[in-house]
Design a protein around this motif. Structure first.
Motif, PDB file in Angstrom:
ATOM      1  N   SER C 266       0.826  -1.201   0.000  1.00  0.00           N
ATOM      2  CA  SER C 266       0.000   0.000   0.000  1.00  0.00           C
ATOM      3  C   SER C 266       0.858   1.249   0.000  1.00  0.00           C
ATOM      4  N   VAL C 267       1.933   1.228   0.790  1.00  0.00           N
ATOM      5  CA  VAL C 267       2.793   2.413   0.867  1.00  0.00           C
ATOM      6  C   VAL C 267       3.465   2.673  -0.474  1.00  0.00           C
ATOM      7  N   PHE C 268       4.000   1.635  -1.084  1.00  0.00           N
ATOM      8  CA  PHE C 268       4.792   1.811  -2.292  1.00  0.00           C
ATOM      9  C   PHE C 268       3.994   1.533  -3.569  1.00  0.00           C
ATOM     10  N   ALA C 269       2.686   1.432  -3.438  1.00  0.00           N
ATOM     11  CA  ALA C 269       1.830   1.142  -4.585  1.00  0.00           C
ATOM     12  C   ALA C 269       2.375  -0.021  -5.404  1.00  0.00           C
TER      13      ALA C 269
END
Ligand SMILES: Nc1ncnc2c1ncn2[C@@H]1O[C@H](COP(=O)(O)OP(=O)(O)O)[C@@H](O)[C@H]1O
Ligand code: SF4
Ligand SMILES: [Mg+2]
Lengths: 323, 299, 324
Positions: C266-269
């Motif tokens: 989620s953070v780094f897509a």
């Protein structure tokens, strides 16, 4: 001619938080080619630390505080680590007390033997393996070729100690330090191994330091004996002389506590009291709290005296010759 | 052990406890921070320059101002503003309130349930114990985040569901700890004495076993609060936690995330620092509590 | 040995069955299956038809049987959003997650073991203490926040690394992989590091504890007494003993790593299955959620089984015992 090993005033101290442990404190002795020296003393008297000092394996917080260790006349306390490493397992070997612990449980016997060969000799794997197999055969391990690829836990304690001995013998060392190698074993196996080692040492002309707390082991094996108490050697001499006529009260006490045939029916005399703590040991004879002959004089350090040829004692009140 | 406990009692256990706790300056610092954070969170409505939940007070024109800027009506935004023009300082203090509330609340509920089950397992033994401990093992063999995801997936988002997820994630550790402590305590004389007096079982459990199992439970509880806060922040960051209208720290961080790439770091950064400082402070306190309360480590 | 493997297999199958029951109960008893399995956009008539089509009017045990039967055949329903079999969606995203997780585990070994070894061999040195203190952060820092900070420093401020996405991929065995291209590797570095942080701390601490436990052992002293070099003593004798617990723990942690990839992705897509599940939860695409849960449970149990097997291969003592 110089001795194989001469130790002069060796002191090994451990600097712990509680204080300095003088595990070995001014020890001197020597061993010659083909000779067996028995180093005897109660547990905790500093025998193992002495042994480790001789091969430069004292680890922090311990260190050699004083003294010289002359191997063929060369002081090895001053040697750089790499040169010490070349001596260890090659010209000086050591066998440990507990065979269940000395072999690496997750490496095969062949690995543990061949790496020892490779550590000191540039030979092929096949040659290293052949030497390992021969060494196993030499210490009386049946079908050595098959046993090479086994793991330590597939051996009994006695067999493991034989493997350790085989490893010690790989490079035909000039000096073997055996630290109570039979203490953890059954009596029958103990006897076999004693005989085996004695034979091998004689055959190869190896100098052997046999560490034990058991006088009866030394009696049949050693040529000379050094009795250790609280980090010091209190008496040395030829085995027959010392056992027949101990001069130090501690030696006499040790002999009195060994069961034997001609003393049957008499009570065994235990030495009263316990081995002293080596931390912050007060000056004077360390044995005086347990010694029947102690006097006020014993609060000073007893000097080393040489009452007869080849004998040395540290005591103010040596036992009468005919005890 | 019994003798040291006896001596401890004479020199008042509380004094001894505080002096031992104070032996680590870091832990004291942690405790001070925890107290400050707790006071801030409790007093939030009285001390913050702005009520960040009151949309009427927010002005979209103040959006994404850098730290130190002034609003239209002269209010200084010490930590900048977010995209809605919300004062970050106020947002963070309110966020702490929610994060701490959810974390502490779920830790307490999980603690009560878990300890009760753990004590019951230790006390009744047999099938009860096997059943409870099997469940504990199963629970602990799955990572917390996965369990939480399962629950939120089935029940949907929301504060209560997050708390429920946290409780379900956490209870097992308490149960294991309580059982372990109770098994040790059960063999002590005072329990046997109480059994001889034929006290009802629940009294024995509640008034005799439980108090003596408290120290390890307190230690676990402290660490679990930090874990719960982290997990809540993570879930909120993922958008599965608290609603956008009442953001916790995790959600504040998530909101700022999209602006971070354009260099507006403060929207994510300061809530992150607040979260971090809180978690580390609680962990410091927990570590020291463990050293002080754990009799095995005592000299 | 074979009977032992067989026993473990049976055990594993039972755990999988237990998990299907849990997921089934979660979906059908706690949640409302109509809501979970039927698209929220469906109208009343459509719903009624779907209820019958899905067998939701049947008794629970029969529904469970059908669920299981379909699951065995790889049918866990269709995604509302993509209108594709949920399992296929998961399978498409799985390589991205797997390569991330595997890289993270490799990183934790490559970084954790040397650091832990150093801290274990020199426990009182400044560096040793610093490593231990640092490892506490690996445990307690929220990983999503660390990910953000990595992006802020290395992507935004320094501009060294790309912040999101998989980058360029290359095809191997018909699957797209990032690790085969430079660009892909650059994209993977930060997420993998982020994901491995907790594992680095764990491996580090295990290694340190193992070194501290093994160094004073007689076998180490004996190895030195044989005249082996310090390098061989540490890296062959000690390491071989430490490796066994480390491999076990890393193996067991692999499942957690895959689960935690949810956060990192989620953070780094990162377009893996973690990202998919979060998106699915957000739009209530429940067949995908169920498929993900079943998949990851299956993964977990497979890994546990493999670790057990590996353990017996690594440790001669266990191996020989189980043979008898
Ligand atoms: N690493 C160490 N740290 C502190 N003291 C030690 C250490 N190793 C040995 N000693 C101390 O040295 C003394 C002698 O030990 P040791 O040589 O093993 O005795 P022995 O082999 O005669 O039974 C003991 O009092 C022991 O406590
Ligand atoms: S010096 Fe004194 S105390 Fe020491 S052994 Fe001799 S007589 Fe005993
Ligand atoms: Mg010894």
């Amino acid at each position: 001619m110089s001795h194989t090993l001469t130790v002069e005033g060796l002191a090994t101290h451990f600097h712990t938080r509680a204080g300095v442990v003088k595990a070995v404190d001014g020890v001197s002795f020597h061993v010659d080619r083909g000779e067996v020296l028995g180093l005897v003393g109660e547990s905790g008297s500093g025998k193992t630390v002495t042994g480790f000092s001789l091969i430069g394996l004292v680890e922090p917080p311990g260190r050699i505080a004083a003294g010289r260790i002359l191997f063929h006349g060369q002081d090895i306390t001053a040697l750089p680590e790499e040169e010490l490493r070349q001596l260890r397992g090659n010209r000086i070997a050591m066998i440990f007390q507990d065979p269940m612990m000395t072999l690496n449980p997750v490496l095969r016997i062949d690995t543990q033997m061949m790496e020892t060969v490779h550590a000191h000799a540039k030979v092929s794997n096949a040659e290293a393996r052949a030497r390992s197999r021969d060494a196993l055969g030499m210490v009386g391990i049946p079908s050595p070729e098959e046993r090479l690829s086994a793991y330590p836990h597939q051996f009994s304690g006695g067999m493991r100690q034989r493997v350790a001995i085989a490893i010690a013998l790989l490079h035909r060392p000039e000096l073997i330090i055996a630290d109570e190698p039979t203490t953890a074993l059954d009596v029958t196996i103990q006897a076999q191994i004693l005989a085996e080692v004695q034979k091998l040492a004689r055959e190869h002309g190896t100098a052997l330091i046999w560490i034990t707390h058991d006088l009866s082991v030394v009696a049949g094996l050693a040529d000379r004996i050094a009795v250790m108490y609280a980090g010091r050697i209190v008496e040395t001499g030829a085995v027959v002389d010392v056992l027949d006529a101990p001069l130090h009260p501690y030696t006499a006490g040790l002999i009195g506590s060994v069961p034997s045939r001609n003393k049957r029916g008499t009570r065994l005399r235990q030495i009263p009291g316990m081995t002293p703590q080596l931390i912050n040991l007060p000056a004077g004879c360390a044995f005086r709290t347990r010694c029947a002959s102690a006097t006020a004089e014993c609060e000073a350090d007893p000097p080393e005296t040489f009452p007869a040829f080849g004998r040395a004692v540290r005591c103010f009140h040596q036992q009468a010759e005919a005890s | 052990m019994s003798t040291t406990a006896g001596i401890a009692r004479e020199e008042t256990p509380f004094r001894r406890f505080t002096s031992e706790f104070a032996e680590s300056p870091l832990a004291v610092l942690g405790l001070v921070i925890v107290v400050i954070v707790a006071v801030l969170a409790l007093a939030a409505p009285f001390i913050t320059p702005q009520n960040p939940y009151d949309l009427a007070q927010l002005d979209i024109m103040d959006g994404r101002l850098a730290p130190g800027s002034k609003s239209m009506d002269g209010l200084v935004f010490w930590l900048g503003t977010d995209d809605q023009g919300r004062d970050m300082l106020s947002g963070i203090i309110y966020g702490l309130r929610i994060s701490l509330g959810v974390g502490v609340g779920s830790a307490i509920i999980a603690g009560v349930i878990g300890s009760a089950l753990g004590l019951a397992a230790a006390y009744f033994g047999g099938k009860v114990e096997t059943a409870i401990m099997r469940l504990v093992d199963l629970q602990l063999s799955f990572p917390a985040i996965l369990v939480a995801l399962m629950i939120l997936a089935v029940l949907g988002k929301g504060v209560l569901n997050v708390m429920l997820a946290l409780v379900l994630v956490e209870w097992a550790r308490y149960a294991r700890t309580a059982r372990g402590a109770a098994l040790v305590e059960r063999r002590r004389e005072y329990i046997e004495a109480a059994e001889c007096l034929a006290l009802p079982r629940w009294r024995l459990l509640a008034f005799h076993l439980l108090p003596n199992c408290m120290p390890p439970l307190i230690v676990i509880g402290t660490i679990q609060i930090a874990r719960a806060i982290t997990l809540e922040a993570t879930l909120s960051f993922l958008g599965l936690g608290v609603p956008i209208t009442e953001p916790s720290l995790g959600l504040l961080i998530a909101n700022g995330y999209q602006y971070m790439l354009s260099g507006k770091y403060w929207i994510s950064f300061y809530p992150g620092i607040a979260l971090l400082v809180t978690i580390i402070a609680i962990n410091l306190v927990g570590d020291q509590l463990r050293d002080v309360l754990n009799p095995r480590l005592k000299r | 040995m074979t009977t032992w493997i067989f026993r473990r297999l049976i055990q594993a199958i039972f755990v999988v069955l237990a998990m299907t029951v849990i997921v089934f109960i979660g979906v059908n008893v706690i949640g409302d299956p109509v809501e979970i399995l039927i698209s929220p956009q469906a109208d009343q008539a459509e719903r009624a038809r779907a209820v019958i089509a899905l067998g939701l009017d049947r008794p629970l045990w029969e529904q469970y049987g059908r669920f299981l039967w379909n699951a065995v055949q790889g049918d866990l329903g269709k995604s509302f959003v993509f209108n594709e079999p949920a399992l296929r969606l998961i399978a498409q995203r799985m390589p991205a997650t797997m390569e991330l997780a595997v890289t993270a585990v490799l990183l934790s070994i490559v970084l954790g073991i040397p650091l832990g070894l150093y801290a274990g061999l020199r426990p009182n040195s400044f560096a040793g203490r610093s490593i231990m203190a640092g490892s506490i952060f690996g445990f307690s820092l929220p990983s999503f926040w660390v990910g953000l900070m990595l992006i802020m420093v290395f992507a935004v401020q320094l501009g060294w690394l790309p912040s999101t996405g998989r980058g360029q991929t290359a095809t191997l065995f018909g699957v797209q992989w990032s690790f085969l291209t430079r660009d892909g590797l650059a994209h993977m570095l930060m997420p993998a590091l982020n994901l491995s942080l907790g594992n680095i701390a764990l491996v580090l601490r295990l290694t340190r504890a193992g070194a501290r436990e093994n160094m004073p052992m007689d076998y180490v002293k004996f190895a030195r007494a044989k005249g082996l070099s310090p390098v061989r003593v540490v890296f062959v004798h000690v390491m071989k003993n430490i490796t066994i617990p480390i491999v076990t723990v890393i193996g067991l942690e692999f499942g957690s790593t895959v689960a935690f990839a949810v956060v990192t992705e989620s953070v780094f897509a990162w377009p893996g299955m973690g990202k998919l599940i979060i998106d699915s939860i957000n739009v209530l695409d429940r067949p995908v959620i169920v498929a993900y849960l079943m998949m990851i449970v299956f993964l977990f149990i497979t890994i546990n089984l493999l670790v057990d097997l590996l353990y017996t291969v690594l440790d001669p003592r266990v191996r020989l015992e189980s043979r008898e």
